[in-house]
Design a protein around this motif. Sequence first.
Motif, PDB file in Angstrom:
ATOM      1  N   LYS A   3    -123.796  26.719 -10.200  1.00 54.44           N
ATOM      2  CA  LYS A   3    -124.406  28.049 -10.158  1.00 54.44           C
ATOM      3  C   LYS A   3    -124.280  28.557  -8.726  1.00 54.44           C
ATOM      4  O   LYS A   3    -124.994  28.079  -7.836  1.00 54.44           O
ATOM      5  CB  LYS A   3    -125.865  27.965 -10.582  1.00 54.44           C
ATOM      6  CG  LYS A   3    -126.044  27.551 -12.037  1.00 54.44           C
ATOM      7  CD  LYS A   3    -127.504  27.362 -12.375  1.00 54.44           C
ATOM      8  CE  LYS A   3    -127.692  26.932 -13.809  1.00 54.44           C
ATOM      9  NZ  LYS A   3    -127.147  25.632 -14.110  1.00 54.44           N
ATOM     10  N   PRO A   4    -123.378  29.515  -8.478  1.00 54.30           N
ATOM     11  CA  PRO A   4    -123.140  29.971  -7.107  1.00 54.30           C
ATOM     12  C   PRO A   4    -124.396  30.482  -6.410  1.00 54.30           C
ATOM     13  O   PRO A   4    -124.524  30.347  -5.195  1.00 54.30           O
ATOM     14  CB  PRO A   4    -122.099  31.080  -7.251  1.00 54.30           C
ATOM     15  CG  PRO A   4    -121.748  31.185  -8.674  1.00 54.30           C
ATOM     16  CD  PRO A   4    -122.554  30.208  -9.454  1.00 54.30           C
ATOM     17  N   GLU A   5    -125.322  31.022  -7.175  1.00 56.21           N
ATOM     18  CA  GLU A   5    -126.532  31.562  -6.566  1.00 56.21           C
ATOM     19  C   GLU A   5    -127.441  30.463  -5.989  1.00 56.21           C
ATOM     20  O   GLU A   5    -128.373  30.751  -5.244  1.00 56.21           O
ATOM     21  CB  GLU A   5    -127.315  32.430  -7.565  1.00 56.21           C
ATOM     22  CG  GLU A   5    -127.844  31.699  -8.772  1.00 56.21           C
ATOM     23  CD  GLU A   5    -126.875  31.611  -9.959  1.00 56.21           C
ATOM     24  OE1 GLU A   5    -127.341  31.276 -11.064  1.00 56.21           O
ATOM     25  OE2 GLU A   5    -125.668  31.871  -9.790  1.00 56.21           O
ATOM     26  N   HIS A   6    -127.154  29.205  -6.301  1.00 60.91           N
ATOM     27  CA  HIS A   6    -127.931  28.091  -5.750  1.00 60.91           C
ATOM     28  C   HIS A   6    -127.455  27.661  -4.370  1.00 60.91           C
ATOM     29  O   HIS A   6    -128.073  26.800  -3.737  1.00 60.91           O
ATOM     30  CB  HIS A   6    -127.887  26.891  -6.690  1.00 60.91           C
ATOM     31  CG  HIS A   6    -128.702  27.088  -7.925  1.00 60.91           C
ATOM     32  ND1 HIS A   6    -128.850  26.106  -8.880  1.00 60.91           N
ATOM     33  CD2 HIS A   6    -129.422  28.153  -8.391  1.00 60.91           C
ATOM     34  CE1 HIS A   6    -129.611  26.548  -9.851  1.00 60.91           C
ATOM     35  NE2 HIS A   6    -129.957  27.794  -9.580  1.00 60.91           N
ATOM     36  N   PHE A   7    -126.359  28.258  -3.898  1.00 63.60           N
ATOM     37  CA  PHE A   7    -125.757  27.859  -2.631  1.00 63.60           C
ATOM     38  C   PHE A   7    -125.610  29.061  -1.714  1.00 63.60           C
ATOM     39  O   PHE A   7    -125.204  30.134  -2.137  1.00 63.60           O
ATOM     40  CB  PHE A   7    -124.382  27.226  -2.869  1.00 63.60           C
ATOM     41  CG  PHE A   7    -124.452  25.994  -3.720  1.00 63.60           C
ATOM     42  CD1 PHE A   7    -124.573  24.744  -3.141  1.00 63.60           C
ATOM     43  CD2 PHE A   7    -124.420  26.074  -5.103  1.00 63.60           C
ATOM     44  CE1 PHE A   7    -124.668  23.597  -3.920  1.00 63.60           C
ATOM     45  CE2 PHE A   7    -124.507  24.943  -5.896  1.00 63.60           C
ATOM     46  CZ  PHE A   7    -124.633  23.704  -5.299  1.00 63.60           C
ATOM     47  N   GLY A   8    -125.935  28.859  -0.438  1.00 60.87           N
ATOM     48  CA  GLY A   8    -125.744  29.903   0.554  1.00 60.87           C
ATOM     49  C   GLY A   8    -124.301  29.927   1.027  1.00 60.87           C
ATOM     50  O   GLY A   8    -123.508  29.030   0.719  1.00 60.87           O
ATOM     51  N   ALA A   9    -123.963  30.951   1.795  1.00 63.86           N
ATOM     52  CA  ALA A   9    -122.592  31.098   2.307  1.00 63.86           C
ATOM     53  C   ALA A   9    -122.188  29.920   3.193  1.00 63.86           C
ATOM     54  O   ALA A   9    -121.008  29.568   3.267  1.00 63.86           O
ATOM     55  CB  ALA A   9    -122.470  32.411   3.080  1.00 63.86           C
ATOM     56  N   ASP A  10    -123.143  29.279   3.839  1.00 62.76           N
ATOM     57  CA  ASP A  10    -122.853  28.151   4.729  1.00 62.76           C
ATOM     58  C   ASP A  10    -122.821  26.817   3.988  1.00 62.76           C
ATOM     59  O   ASP A  10    -122.664  25.763   4.603  1.00 62.76           O
ATOM     60  CB  ASP A  10    -123.880  28.095   5.852  1.00 62.76           C
ATOM     61  CG  ASP A  10    -125.305  27.973   5.330  1.00 62.76           C
ATOM     62  OD1 ASP A  10    -125.517  27.949   4.094  1.00 62.76           O
ATOM     63  OD2 ASP A  10    -126.222  27.898   6.164  1.00 62.76           O
ATOM     64  N   GLY A  11    -123.007  26.842   2.661  1.00 65.79           N
ATOM     65  CA  GLY A  11    -122.987  25.618   1.871  1.00 65.79           C
ATOM     66  C   GLY A  11    -124.350  24.996   1.655  1.00 65.79           C
ATOM     67  O   GLY A  11    -124.486  24.039   0.897  1.00 65.79           O
ATOM     68  N   ASP A  12    -125.369  25.510   2.338  1.00 70.45           N
ATOM     69  CA  ASP A  12    -126.719  24.993   2.134  1.00 70.45           C
ATOM     70  C   ASP A  12    -127.183  25.306   0.714  1.00 70.45           C
ATOM     71  O   ASP A  12    -126.847  26.348   0.144  1.00 70.45           O
ATOM     72  CB  ASP A  12    -127.701  25.625   3.121  1.00 70.45           C
ATOM     73  CG  ASP A  12    -127.591  25.031   4.513  1.00 70.45           C
ATOM     74  OD1 ASP A  12    -127.116  23.881   4.639  1.00 70.45           O
ATOM     75  OD2 ASP A  12    -127.962  25.725   5.472  1.00 70.45           O
ATOM     76  N   ILE A  13    -127.992  24.431   0.167  1.00 70.87           N
ATOM     77  CA  ILE A  13    -128.566  24.649  -1.157  1.00 70.87           C
ATOM     78  C   ILE A  13    -129.827  25.495  -0.976  1.00 70.87           C
ATOM     79  O   ILE A  13    -130.743  25.096  -0.264  1.00 70.87           O
ATOM     80  CB  ILE A  13    -128.887  23.309  -1.835  1.00 70.87           C
ATOM     81  CG1 ILE A  13    -127.613  22.475  -1.950  1.00 70.87           C
ATOM     82  CG2 ILE A  13    -129.518  23.538  -3.206  1.00 70.87           C
ATOM     83  CD1 ILE A  13    -127.840  21.030  -2.313  1.00 70.87           C
ATOM     84  N   VAL A  14    -129.846  26.658  -1.602  1.00 70.32           N
ATOM     85  CA  VAL A  14    -130.965  27.582  -1.425  1.00 70.32           C
ATOM     86  C   VAL A  14    -131.975  27.496  -2.571  1.00 70.32           C
ATOM     87  O   VAL A  14    -133.083  28.001  -2.440  1.00 70.32           O
ATOM     88  CB  VAL A  14    -130.470  29.042  -1.241  1.00 70.32           C
ATOM     89  CG1 VAL A  14    -129.663  29.166   0.044  1.00 70.32           C
ATOM     90  CG2 VAL A  14    -129.665  29.518  -2.441  1.00 70.32           C
TER      91      VAL A  14
END
Length: 182
Positions: A147-158
Amino acid sequence: MTKIAVLVGSLRKDSINRKFAVALEKLAAGRMEFVYADLASLPHYNDDLWDNVPDSVTQLKAAIEDADGVLMVIPEYNRTYPGVIKDAIDWVSRPWGKSSWPGKPVAITGTSPGVIGTAVAQHQLRTAMVASATAVMGQPELYYAYKPEHFGADGDIVDEATRTYLADWIGSFASWIAKTGK
């Protein structure tokens, strides 16, 4: 620090499996050092090449031998794992009598946009890795529906629930290495 050889089965520049591996690496920071194997330059397995072994093969075998554990992050293509992973397995297991796999702690995961993640490919890869004499972590399994929305642009899990779940899995892998590693 525990050194992890990481084999990502997707060579695509914008691979979600590479992004997933980087997210796992961030969760493992301070406990594990991830070293990504270069599978893009690995030739298809050919026994004739041992007469003049390619540098990519020598480097891959050395990376596996130098690692405390191996993390395999794979997509699923046609209900199996990618050919580049099969080539890596075969190169590392040879020449006969000089396999770099025996006893190596291994964890297998992967992601896809589909709801079953990479379950079928992971099952088949586990079979190949058991046959290669590795110590494959059987539980917990990790089939992640990306789910792309679970990851920030820097690869951190949001997404906090995802972060907790994946951090627990990394903790299980660390425990597996401590239990089975040499």
